[in-house]
Design an enzyme around this catalytic site. Structure first.
Site, PDB file in Angstrom:
ATOM      1  N   TRP A   1     -18.923  29.777  50.090  1.00 39.25           N
ATOM      2  CA  TRP A   1     -20.283  29.285  50.328  1.00 39.25           C
ATOM      3  C   TRP A   1     -21.107  29.331  49.037  1.00 39.25           C
ATOM      4  O   TRP A   1     -21.927  28.443  48.787  1.00 39.25           O
ATOM      5  CB  TRP A   1     -20.962  30.136  51.398  1.00 39.25           C
ATOM      6  CG  TRP A   1     -22.402  29.765  51.666  1.00 39.25           C
ATOM      7  CD1 TRP A   1     -22.858  28.864  52.581  1.00 39.25           C
ATOM      8  CD2 TRP A   1     -23.567  30.301  51.024  1.00 39.25           C
ATOM      9  NE1 TRP A   1     -24.230  28.788  52.543  1.00 39.25           N
ATOM     10  CE2 TRP A   1     -24.687  29.665  51.590  1.00 39.25           C
ATOM     11  CE3 TRP A   1     -23.771  31.253  50.018  1.00 39.25           C
ATOM     12  CZ2 TRP A   1     -25.992  29.949  51.197  1.00 39.25           C
ATOM     13  CZ3 TRP A   1     -25.065  31.525  49.614  1.00 39.25           C
ATOM     14  CH2 TRP A   1     -26.156  30.889  50.195  1.00 39.25           C
ATOM     15  N   HIS A   2     -20.867  30.331  48.213  1.00 41.93           N
ATOM     16  CA  HIS A   2     -21.655  30.486  46.994  1.00 41.93           C
ATOM     17  C   HIS A   2     -21.349  29.434  45.943  1.00 41.93           C
ATOM     18  O   HIS A   2     -22.198  29.159  45.089  1.00 41.93           O
ATOM     19  CB  HIS A   2     -21.443  31.885  46.398  1.00 41.93           C
ATOM     20  CG  HIS A   2     -22.204  32.963  47.112  1.00 41.93           C
ATOM     21  ND1 HIS A   2     -21.763  33.523  48.291  1.00 41.93           N
ATOM     22  CD2 HIS A   2     -23.379  33.572  46.818  1.00 41.93           C
ATOM     23  CE1 HIS A   2     -22.631  34.440  48.679  1.00 41.93           C
ATOM     24  NE2 HIS A   2     -23.621  34.487  47.822  1.00 41.93           N
ATOM     25  N   GLY A   3     -20.186  28.870  45.966  1.00 41.92           N
ATOM     26  CA  GLY A   3     -19.903  27.853  44.968  1.00 41.92           C
ATOM     27  C   GLY A   3     -18.466  27.385  44.993  1.00 41.92           C
ATOM     28  O   GLY A   3     -17.557  28.092  45.472  1.00 41.92           O
TER      29      GLY A   3
END
Length: 468
Positions: free
Chosen positions: A318-320
């Site tokens: 989700w963060h990248g």
């Protein structure tokens, strides 16, 4: 445009707030805030508006359709809504990552895209998905008007970096909300505290972290490597918790309540506890919409550990769209899962004084080492920093970098260490009479001036979580 920049502070927020106070009726205020939120987003990145509006329209339609259908058709409709949201997110954020991986593994020639990543897409997509799931579970949770959904998803204090609020709590203020002098004053004070976290502590720590991560392999020694890792641990906390404070303060002066996003995570005694205190709105989203539906801890210890590993893998992704974020998620997932398998006698030792100290040290070490790979631009850079931390000697270039660190930066690091603990609430509890309130407002005014002076000298650096 970001909420800590001069255009927002002096040219956007004042007229918006004054007009908001003048406009009669809560529904007119809601429409005004919705239009203003779209304008705010457009000023920052107009290219992302179609994706944002597509998410809003799909979410609104889901709120209309889901309560009307039943049985298997309702499940299929929810699945379709969630898949479309995930396809929107994946097309913009993950397409090149997955196509590159498939091309490398299978020798394919899948094309890459040059799509501009919409700012805040991970945040507003998760808000939209939570709304659809909540309406699926309870048809009465649906919004009454399109403007309610539009404002919920595009609300400008939250659009770029959260917190990820739930529509149920947000909707409580759509029909009636208080806006009085005391609430406005508290909101402004909270906003300034967050601004100070960003401008005075996070930016100073960023300079130290950047000097370490910007070194070449031969010039980075163990002193600067450990200091850089510690500095980034301070930087990211005060950067993101600072944004969250600013968001909460902005929403408060407009009459909305925003969920807390941090609760002194660095005092945690386990990785499990850390994630109850760090980015609370995201971790609770994964808990409620993924971990519990997977079975949570109800199907035995082994399944509990597997569920945690899945959640943290997806949390990292989700963060990248990068292997560094994936491995960071796996790193936390492994330790969280291992804590589920810990024997009871080991847990009992953790409740003794020496055990508590060791537990805190263990947690900080795991978090700090994890942030190295989170900060690194590539796996190679992360390995270089780890190598210097554990096998590096001393290097002249690192010594020069250490000597160039200013006293102000060292003071900011010290303030960051102290500010990471609940010393503020402790002092507030012991303040006599009405002493705390006037002093806190005077201090906030002074902090705001100091923040502006620092920003004038170094510029307005973007928030870390804006890229997600």
């Amino acid at each position: 445009m970001a909420i800590h920049t001069a255009p927002f502070l002096f040219f956007f927020l004042p007229p918006v707030f004054l007009l908001y106070l003048i406009i009669p009726g809560v529904r007119c205020k809601n429409w005004f805030l919705a239009v203003v939120s779209l304008l705010f987003y457009t000023c920052g990145q107009w290219q992302g508006i179609p994706c944002l509006l597509a998410s809003v329209i799909l979410t609104w339609l889901a709120g209309i359709w889901l309560p009307k259908d039943g049985g298997g058709r309702k499940k299929l409709l929810l699945a379709a809504v969630l898949i479309i949201h995930l396809l929107l997110l994946g097309s913009f954020k993950y397409w090149n990552f997955f196509t590159g991986m498939l091309n490398g593994l299978l020798g394919l020639r899948l094309p890459e895209t040059s799509l501009i990543l919409p700012v805040g897409i991970s945040f507003f997509t998760f808000k939209a998905m939570s709304y659809a799931i909540d309406v699926y579970r309870d048809g009465n949770a649906a919004a009454k008007r399109f403007s309610d959904v539009l404002l919920y998803i595009s609300f400008f204090p939250q659009i770029t970096s959260g917190p990820i609020s739930r529509f149920g709590s947000f909707a409580e203020r759509l029909e009636k909300r208080p806006v009085d002098a005391e609430r406005i004053a508290r909101g402004l004070r909270r906003f300034i505290v967050g601004y100070a976290k960003k401008a005075l502590i996070s930016e100073a720590a960023a300079g130290i972290a950047n000097s370490a991560f910007g070194m070449s392999a031969g010039d980075l020694d163990f002193r600067l490597a450990w200091l850089g890792a510690a500095a980034y641990t301070v930087q990211i906390y005060f950067d993101f918790s600072g944004y969250s404070d600013m968001s909460i303060g902005l929403a408060s002066i407009l009459g909305f309540d925003t969920p807390e996003n941090f609760n002194y995570p660095y005092i945690s005694a386990s990785i499990t506890e850390f994630w109850r205190r760090w980015h609370i709105s995201l971790s609770s989203w994964f808990r409620d919409y993924l971990y519990i539906p997977l079975g949570g801890g109800r199907r035995g210890t082994v399944r509990k550990g597997v569920n945690k590993a899945i959640v943290f893998l997806l949390c990292g992704l989700w963060h990248g769209a990068s292997w560094t974020f994936v491995i960071w998620g796996v790193w936390h997932g492994v330790f969280s899962a291992l804590e589920s398998y810990m024997p009871e006698r080991v847990k009992a030792l953790g409740r003794t004084l020496p055990g508590k100290v060791l537990s805190h040290v263990y947690t900080l070490l795991v978090v700090c080492l994890g942030f190295v790979i989170f900060r690194a631009s590539s796996l190679g850079e992360a390995l270089m920093v780890y190598r210097a931390m554990f096998t590096g000697g001393t290097a002249a270039e690192s010594g020069l970098a250490l000597a160039r660190i200013s006293p102000a930066a060292w003071c900011a690091m010290g303030a960051g260490v102290v500010g990471s603990t609940p010393v503020g609430p402790w002092l507030k509890e012991r303040a006599s009479g009405g002493f705390w309130r006037p002093v806190s407002y005077i201090a906030a005014a002074g902090l705001f001036v100091l923040c502006l002076l620092c920003a004038a000298g170094s510029g307005f650096q973007p928030f870390i979580y804006t890229q997600f």
